[in-house]
Design a protein around this motif. Sequence first.
Motif, short mmCIF file in Angstrom:
data_model
loop_
_atom_site.label_atom_id
_atom_site.label_comp_id
_atom_site.label_asym_id
_atom_site.label_seq_id
_atom_site.Cartn_x
_atom_site.Cartn_y
_atom_site.Cartn_z
N SER A 134 23.42 17.74 -17.47
CA SER A 134 23.48 16.41 -18.10
C SER A 134 22.31 15.54 -17.67
CB SER A 134 24.81 15.71 -17.77
OG SER A 134 25.91 16.49 -18.13
N TRP A 135 21.14 16.07 -17.74
CA TRP A 135 19.94 15.38 -17.26
C TRP A 135 19.64 14.14 -18.08
CZ3 TRP A 135 17.23 17.15 -13.01
CH2 TRP A 135 17.62 18.41 -12.53
N GLY A 136 19.16 13.10 -17.36
CA GLY A 136 18.66 11.92 -18.05
C GLY A 136 17.26 12.17 -18.58
N GLN A 137 16.69 11.18 -19.23
CA GLN A 137 15.38 11.32 -19.85
C GLN A 137 14.25 11.08 -18.86
OE1 GLN A 137 17.04 8.53 -19.89
NE2 GLN A 137 15.48 7.01 -19.39
N GLY A 138 14.55 10.53 -17.71
CA GLY A 138 13.55 10.30 -16.68
C GLY A 138 12.94 8.91 -16.74
N THR A 139 12.43 8.48 -15.60
CA THR A 139 11.75 7.19 -15.51
C THR A 139 10.53 7.36 -14.60
OG1 THR A 139 12.09 4.82 -15.12
CG2 THR A 139 13.10 6.32 -13.53
#
Length: 126
Positions: A115-120
Amino acid sequence: QLQLVESGRGLVQPGGSLRLSCTASGTTLDYNAIGWFRQAPGTEREGVSCISSSGGSTNYADSVKGRFTISRDNAKSTVYLQMNSLKPEDTAIYYCARRYRSSCPAKILGVDFGSWGQGTQVTVTS
């Protein structure tokens, strides 16, 4: 369907601080350990930190130990990564992900998380 969204991207000078947030929507995070990862261009993804579902247990990569602090607020479905004494080598895209267990693994590896986020983006430069 769980979605994780990272926020707190920034450009800071060496020695500075930044706090990243990882907020969940769609379902609760109360039963999941959450990990923070990072990836710089041309490098492999690195596990940075992990926090257990209760927040009672945390672990860190050696490269950030003593400088980064992970915490969580389950009422807000949010996990934080406080980053202090930042170095240019901390520059990377930072991601959060959840583990399908309540505890953190001894070694923070991406294969144990989903469930990885899109990153920052975090950039540390003078």
